[in-house]
Write an enzyme that holds these catalytic residues in place. Structure first.
Site, PDB file in Angstrom:
ATOM      1  N   GLY A  60       0.764  -1.240   0.000  1.00  0.00           N
ATOM      2  CA  GLY A  60       0.000   0.000   0.000  1.00  0.00           C
ATOM      3  C   GLY A  60       0.799   1.297   0.000  1.00  0.00           C
ATOM      4  O   GLY A  60       0.214   2.364   0.141  1.00  0.00           O
ATOM      5  N   TRP A  62       2.271   2.949  -2.418  1.00  0.00           N
ATOM      6  CA  TRP A  62       1.918   3.882  -3.503  1.00  0.00           C
ATOM      7  C   TRP A  62       0.585   4.554  -3.177  1.00  0.00           C
ATOM      8  O   TRP A  62       0.429   5.751  -3.368  1.00  0.00           O
ATOM      9  CB  TRP A  62       1.833   3.159  -4.860  1.00  0.00           C
ATOM     10  CG  TRP A  62       3.179   2.885  -5.485  1.00  0.00           C
ATOM     11  CD1 TRP A  62       4.377   2.781  -4.837  1.00  0.00           C
ATOM     12  CD2 TRP A  62       3.460   2.704  -6.883  1.00  0.00           C
ATOM     13  NE1 TRP A  62       5.378   2.533  -5.735  1.00  0.00           N
ATOM     14  CE2 TRP A  62       4.849   2.478  -6.992  1.00  0.00           C
ATOM     15  CE3 TRP A  62       2.679   2.691  -8.033  1.00  0.00           C
ATOM     16  CZ2 TRP A  62       5.471   2.258  -8.223  1.00  0.00           C
ATOM     17  CZ3 TRP A  62       3.305   2.460  -9.273  1.00  0.00           C
ATOM     18  CH2 TRP A  62       4.681   2.253  -9.361  1.00  0.00           C
ATOM     19  N   ASP A 130       2.299  -1.436 -10.506  1.00  0.00           N
ATOM     20  CA  ASP A 130       3.552  -1.937  -9.925  1.00  0.00           C
ATOM     21  C   ASP A 130       3.452  -3.467  -9.836  1.00  0.00           C
ATOM     22  O   ASP A 130       4.187  -4.098  -9.100  1.00  0.00           O
ATOM     23  CB  ASP A 130       3.741  -1.304  -8.529  1.00  0.00           C
ATOM     24  CG  ASP A 130       5.173  -1.403  -8.019  1.00  0.00           C
ATOM     25  OD1 ASP A 130       6.089  -1.611  -8.835  1.00  0.00           O
ATOM     26  OD2 ASP A 130       5.381  -1.275  -6.797  1.00  0.00           O
ATOM     27  N   LYS A 170       5.388  -0.956 -14.329  1.00  0.00           N
ATOM     28  CA  LYS A 170       6.698  -1.558 -14.066  1.00  0.00           C
ATOM     29  C   LYS A 170       6.958  -2.595 -15.152  1.00  0.00           C
ATOM     30  O   LYS A 170       6.061  -3.361 -15.516  1.00  0.00           O
ATOM     31  CB  LYS A 170       6.678  -2.226 -12.693  1.00  0.00           C
ATOM     32  CG  LYS A 170       7.936  -3.040 -12.430  1.00  0.00           C
ATOM     33  CD  LYS A 170       8.244  -3.183 -10.988  1.00  0.00           C
ATOM     34  CE  LYS A 170       7.358  -4.175 -10.273  1.00  0.00           C
ATOM     35  NZ  LYS A 170       7.640  -4.123  -8.835  1.00  0.00           N
TER      36      LYS A 170
HETATM   37  C1  LIG Z   1       5.991  -4.840  -5.844  1.00  0.00           C
HETATM   38  S1  LIG Z   1       4.419  -5.228  -5.164  1.00  0.00           S
HETATM   39  C2  LIG Z   1       3.607  -3.670  -5.155  1.00  0.00           C
HETATM   40  C3  LIG Z   1       4.055  -2.701  -4.087  1.00  0.00           C
HETATM   41  C4  LIG Z   1       3.131  -1.507  -3.967  1.00  0.00           C
HETATM   42  N1  LIG Z   1       3.217  -0.652  -5.159  1.00  0.00           N
HETATM   43  C5  LIG Z   1       3.428  -0.660  -2.765  1.00  0.00           C
HETATM   44  O1  LIG Z   1       3.908   0.460  -2.947  1.00  0.00           O
HETATM   45  O2  LIG Z   1       3.177  -1.091  -1.631  1.00  0.00           O
HETATM   46  C6  LIG Z   1       3.626  -6.066  -6.496  1.00  0.00           C
HETATM   47  C7  LIG Z   1       2.211  -6.476  -6.207  1.00  0.00           C
HETATM   48  O3  LIG Z   1       1.593  -6.920  -7.420  1.00  0.00           O
HETATM   49  C8  LIG Z   1       0.588  -7.840  -7.057  1.00  0.00           C
HETATM   50  N2  LIG Z   1       0.166  -8.607  -8.226  1.00  0.00           N
HETATM   51  C9  LIG Z   1       0.898  -9.430  -9.000  1.00  0.00           C
HETATM   52  N3  LIG Z   1       0.148 -10.004  -9.946  1.00  0.00           N
HETATM   53  C10 LIG Z   1      -1.112  -9.502  -9.796  1.00  0.00           C
HETATM   54  C11 LIG Z   1      -2.348  -9.735 -10.468  1.00  0.00           C
HETATM   55  N4  LIG Z   1      -2.427 -10.577 -11.483  1.00  0.00           N
HETATM   56  N5  LIG Z   1      -3.441  -9.062 -10.042  1.00  0.00           N
HETATM   57  C12 LIG Z   1      -3.366  -8.220  -8.983  1.00  0.00           C
HETATM   58  N6  LIG Z   1      -2.221  -7.968  -8.308  1.00  0.00           N
HETATM   59  C13 LIG Z   1      -1.105  -8.613  -8.694  1.00  0.00           C
HETATM   60  C14 LIG Z   1       1.272  -8.687  -5.983  1.00  0.00           C
HETATM   61  O4  LIG Z   1       0.320  -9.355  -5.181  1.00  0.00           O
HETATM   62  C15 LIG Z   1       2.084  -7.628  -5.213  1.00  0.00           C
HETATM   63  O5  LIG Z   1       1.402  -7.203  -4.054  1.00  0.00           O
END
Ligand SMILES: C[S@@+](CC[C@H](N)C(=O)[O-])C[C@H]1O[C@@H](n2cnc3c(N)ncnc32)[C@H](O)[C@@H]1O
Length: 216
Positions: A60, A62, A130, A170
């Site tokens: 969370g 972002w 992201d 990303k």
């Molecule tokens: C690097 S983290 C994001 C960090 C976030 N931007 C923050 O600032 O806290 C990547 C996120 O992408 C989510 N994710 C990956 N594939 C996904 C999908 N198909 N649908 C929804 N979320 C997804 C993962 O569960 C993970 O929480």
């Protein structure tokens, strides 16, 4: 043994990482907040009054940053933040959260409903992604999964962004990266690659920013 060593080295880097310390000090749930902050400061992406979708939002940081940026001088939120993730996310005041897989139609339909409530049609100013798949270690398969997530974010943006809106995703440098940039160029008027300082040097991650739809 080798894995243990690399875990230890990750832990060492993490504990000594200035962005981790800064995130703890400033109350962000992850150091990732500083990647978005740096891009925002350079590209002036976020402004009060906007409707913003945060894909892959957990834990969370972002969304926390967005909440700060959409704050009016008295503290009230001006605009709307809609966050989505596979994983649960601790609530953030003023942020609507949908838990689900962005690749699933039912989840997309729920997101579309919330977007509809936010104004419908082309009401979104900014889509952020992201999202990253769980890495299998098989480079080609991981790149294909990443590209699929980016393509879906591009399709969603084509449908719901205002003509002047923007998409920030990303991506990983490597297989498929140049095709993704080319696809961005076909969809957006301006395209730029961003590697914020907070993005670890060792990481192949780069953010691609597209602004203004060519064919709204
Ligand atoms: C690097 S983290 C994001 C960090 C976030 N931007 C923050 O600032 O806290 C990547 C996120 O992408 C989510 N994710 C990956 N594939 C996904 C999908 N198909 N649908 C929804 N979320 C997804 C993962 O569960 C993970 O929480």
């Amino acid at each position: 043994m080798a894995k243990n060593k690399s875990n230890q080295s990750w832990l060492h880097d993490h504990i000594n990482d200035p962005y981790v310390k800064m995130a703890q000090r400033e109350g962000y749930r992850a150091r990732a907040a500083f990647k978005l902050k740096e891009i925002d400061e350079r590209d002036a992406l976020i402004k009060p009054g906007q409707v913003i979708v945060d894909l892959g939002a957990a834990p969370g940081s972002w969304s926390q940053y967005l909440r700060e940026r959409l704050k009016l001088p008295g503290g009230a939120l001006s605009g709307q933040i809609i966050a989505l993730d596979l994983l649960p996310m601790e609530p953030i005041a003023g942020v609507s959260f949908i838990q689900g897989d962005f690749r699933e139609e039912a989840v997309l339909a729920r997101l579309e409903e919330v977007v509809g409530a936010a104004g419908g049609g082309r009401c979104i100013d900014l889509v952020l992604s992201d999202m990253a798949p769980n890495l299998s270690g098989v480079a080609v398969a991981d790149a294909a999964r990443m590209m699929h997530l980016i393509e879906l974010a591009m399709e969603f943006s084509q449908k719901y962004l205002k003509p002047t809106g923007a998409l920030l995703v990303k991506a990983f440098h490597g297989s498929g990266y140049s095709q993704t940039v080319e696809a961005f160029k076909r969809q957006f008027v301006t395209v730029a690659a961003r590697k914020p300082k907070a993005s670890r040097d060792k990481s192949a991650e780069t953010f691609i920013l597209g602004r203004g739809l060519r064919h709204p």
